[in-house]
Design a protein around this motif. Sequence first.
Motif, PDB file in Angstrom:
ATOM      1  N   GLN A  75       0.819  -1.207   0.000  1.00 31.22           N
ATOM      2  CA  GLN A  75       0.000   0.000   0.000  1.00 31.22           C
ATOM      3  C   GLN A  75       0.857   1.263   0.000  1.00 31.22           C
ATOM      4  O   GLN A  75       0.507   2.263  -0.628  1.00 31.22           O
ATOM      5  N   ALA A  76       1.999   1.218   0.695  1.00 24.60           N
ATOM      6  CA  ALA A  76       2.908   2.364   0.692  1.00 24.60           C
ATOM      7  C   ALA A  76       3.484   2.584  -0.707  1.00 24.60           C
ATOM      8  O   ALA A  76       3.714   3.726  -1.124  1.00 24.60           O
ATOM      9  N   SER A  77       3.712   1.503  -1.435  1.00 27.36           N
ATOM     10  CA  SER A  77       4.221   1.608  -2.805  1.00 27.36           C
ATOM     11  C   SER A  77       3.198   2.290  -3.707  1.00 27.36           C
ATOM     12  O   SER A  77       3.535   3.178  -4.493  1.00 27.36           O
ATOM     13  N   ILE A  78       1.941   1.875  -3.582  1.00 26.61           N
ATOM     14  CA  ILE A  78       0.892   2.489  -4.397  1.00 26.61           C
ATOM     15  C   ILE A  78       0.742   3.971  -4.052  1.00 26.61           C
ATOM     16  O   ILE A  78       0.630   4.825  -4.944  1.00 26.61           O
ATOM     17  N   LYS A  79       0.769   4.283  -2.767  1.00 26.00           N
ATOM     18  CA  LYS A  79       0.650   5.682  -2.346  1.00 26.00           C
ATOM     19  C   LYS A  79       1.776   6.522  -2.921  1.00 26.00           C
ATOM     20  O   LYS A  79       1.551   7.648  -3.403  1.00 26.00           O
ATOM     21  N   SER A  80       2.996   5.997  -2.885  1.00 28.21           N
ATOM     22  CA  SER A  80       4.134   6.730  -3.418  1.00 28.21           C
ATOM     23  C   SER A  80       4.015   6.907  -4.931  1.00 28.21           C
ATOM     24  O   SER A  80       4.262   7.985  -5.470  1.00 28.21           O
ATOM     25  N   LYS A  97      -0.249   1.928 -22.426  1.00 25.44           N
ATOM     26  CA  LYS A  97       0.128   0.556 -22.107  1.00 25.44           C
ATOM     27  C   LYS A  97       0.366   0.399 -20.603  1.00 25.44           C
ATOM     28  O   LYS A  97       0.685   1.358 -19.906  1.00 25.44           O
ATOM     29  N   ALA A  98       0.254  -0.825 -20.126  1.00 26.50           N
ATOM     30  CA  ALA A  98       0.543  -1.106 -18.722  1.00 26.50           C
ATOM     31  C   ALA A  98       2.045  -0.985 -18.481  1.00 26.50           C
ATOM     32  O   ALA A  98       2.855  -1.490 -19.262  1.00 26.50           O
ATOM     33  N   VAL A  99       2.412  -0.292 -17.420  1.00 26.81           N
ATOM     34  CA  VAL A  99       3.814  -0.031 -17.101  1.00 26.81           C
ATOM     35  C   VAL A  99       4.178  -0.726 -15.790  1.00 26.81           C
ATOM     36  O   VAL A  99       3.472  -0.567 -14.791  1.00 26.81           O
ATOM     37  N   PRO A 100       5.272  -1.508 -15.762  1.00 27.59           N
ATOM     38  CA  PRO A 100       5.709  -2.117 -14.492  1.00 27.59           C
ATOM     39  C   PRO A 100       6.701  -1.217 -13.765  1.00 27.59           C
ATOM     40  O   PRO A 100       7.469  -0.486 -14.383  1.00 27.59           O
ATOM     41  N   LEU A 101       6.658  -1.258 -12.462  1.00 30.37           N
ATOM     42  CA  LEU A 101       7.582  -0.472 -11.654  1.00 30.37           C
ATOM     43  C   LEU A 101       7.771  -1.159 -10.307  1.00 30.37           C
ATOM     44  O   LEU A 101       6.812  -1.632  -9.711  1.00 30.37           O
ATOM     45  N   GLN A 102       9.013  -1.216  -9.835  1.00 35.36           N
ATOM     46  CA  GLN A 102       9.312  -1.863  -8.560  1.00 35.36           C
ATOM     47  C   GLN A 102       9.656  -0.841  -7.489  1.00 35.36           C
ATOM     48  O   GLN A 102      10.315   0.152  -7.764  1.00 35.36           O
ATOM     49  N   PHE A 103       9.214  -1.150  -6.276  1.00 37.67           N
ATOM     50  CA  PHE A 103       9.624  -0.410  -5.091  1.00 37.67           C
ATOM     51  C   PHE A 103      10.391  -1.385  -4.200  1.00 37.67           C
ATOM     52  O   PHE A 103       9.851  -2.419  -3.806  1.00 37.67           O
ATOM     53  N   VAL A 104      11.639  -1.060  -3.906  1.00 34.23           N
ATOM     54  CA  VAL A 104      12.472  -1.915  -3.068  1.00 34.23           C
ATOM     55  C   VAL A 104      12.546  -1.293  -1.683  1.00 34.23           C
ATOM     56  O   VAL A 104      13.096  -0.201  -1.516  1.00 34.23           O
ATOM     57  N   TRP A 105      11.997  -1.990  -0.699  1.00 34.18           N
ATOM     58  CA  TRP A 105      11.972  -1.514   0.682  1.00 34.18           C
ATOM     59  C   TRP A 105      13.025  -2.296   1.462  1.00 34.18           C
ATOM     60  O   TRP A 105      12.880  -3.492   1.680  1.00 34.18           O
ATOM     61  N   LYS A 106      14.072  -1.615   1.870  1.00 36.14           N
ATOM     62  CA  LYS A 106      15.169  -2.295   2.555  1.00 36.14           C
ATOM     63  C   LYS A 106      15.721  -1.413   3.662  1.00 36.14           C
ATOM     64  O   LYS A 106      15.934  -0.213   3.464  1.00 36.14           O
ATOM     65  N   LEU A 107      15.974  -2.019   4.820  1.00 38.65           N
ATOM     66  CA  LEU A 107      16.530  -1.306   5.958  1.00 38.65           C
ATOM     67  C   LEU A 107      18.035  -1.523   6.009  1.00 38.65           C
ATOM     68  O   LEU A 107      18.527  -2.592   5.634  1.00 38.65           O
ATOM     69  N   GLU A 108      18.761  -0.526   6.484  1.00 38.93           N
ATOM     70  CA  GLU A 108      20.207  -0.666   6.634  1.00 38.93           C
ATOM     71  C   GLU A 108      20.623  -0.185   8.018  1.00 38.93           C
ATOM     72  O   GLU A 108      19.901   0.551   8.687  1.00 38.93           O
ATOM     73  N   GLY A 109      21.798  -0.628   8.427  1.00 36.35           N
ATOM     74  CA  GLY A 109      22.348  -0.175   9.697  1.00 36.35           C
ATOM     75  C   GLY A 109      21.578  -0.654  10.907  1.00 36.35           C
ATOM     76  O   GLY A 109      21.561   0.004  11.939  1.00 36.35           O
ATOM     77  N   ALA A 110      20.924  -1.818  10.809  1.00 35.57           N
ATOM     78  CA  ALA A 110      20.127  -2.314  11.939  1.00 35.57           C
ATOM     79  C   ALA A 110      20.667  -3.645  12.426  1.00 35.57           C
ATOM     80  O   ALA A 110      21.246  -4.408  11.673  1.00 35.57           O
TER      81      ALA A 110
END
Length: 203
Positions: A75-80, A97-110
């Motif tokens: 849902q956060a990806s769609i909102k963005s 045309k339909a367009v694909p797009l990826q959202f990569v959610w990754k944490l660092e330093g944890a």
Amino acid sequence: MKPLSTLGAVLALACAAPLATAAARPPACDKPEWPAEARRYGLEGTTTLKFRIDPQGRPIEPSVARSSNWEILDQASIKSLMSCVFPPETVERVQGKAVPLQFVWKLEGADKVPPAFAEGSCAPSERFARFVPLERGATGTDGVLVRLLVRPADGLPYGVKTEAADPALAQAAADYAQSCRFVTDPKRAKEPGSAVIGRVLLK
């Protein structure tokens, strides 16, 4: 836990087919907002969306082509995505045309070492076989994806949440996971609850 900006992923992947040209301008998008709950539970994943672009360069008809397995990240990806405006050359290129797009959610330093699961600690169940920590597979016919927090002082879970669409199954899986116990480091007893991700397997 520090979130990596997903805006970079949005802009980089916006240059992939079918949007790609060497001189293509990236879309103008608001900085993706990482959900506080997702940070608290240490949720990560990649959401692939499909959508169309209207004549004004706005995304329309967004849908999840491939889930991160976490509804909150999808849902956060769609909102963005819906904050983006694509340049005229992109609008002309895709032509509805339909367009694909990826959202990569990754944490660092944890510190990603979760409390240890105490094998055999979950309550006996006629419906569930066992809890498997660190298992991140999607909810399916074999099990339910679960996230929870553990109190360092006593190893008791709280804030148990599941990714099951069926409310009855979701509640049953949450109750089962609530009965499990975890082993924490005594030196961390005064720290906030640590996150654990796993799956409750069905019999």
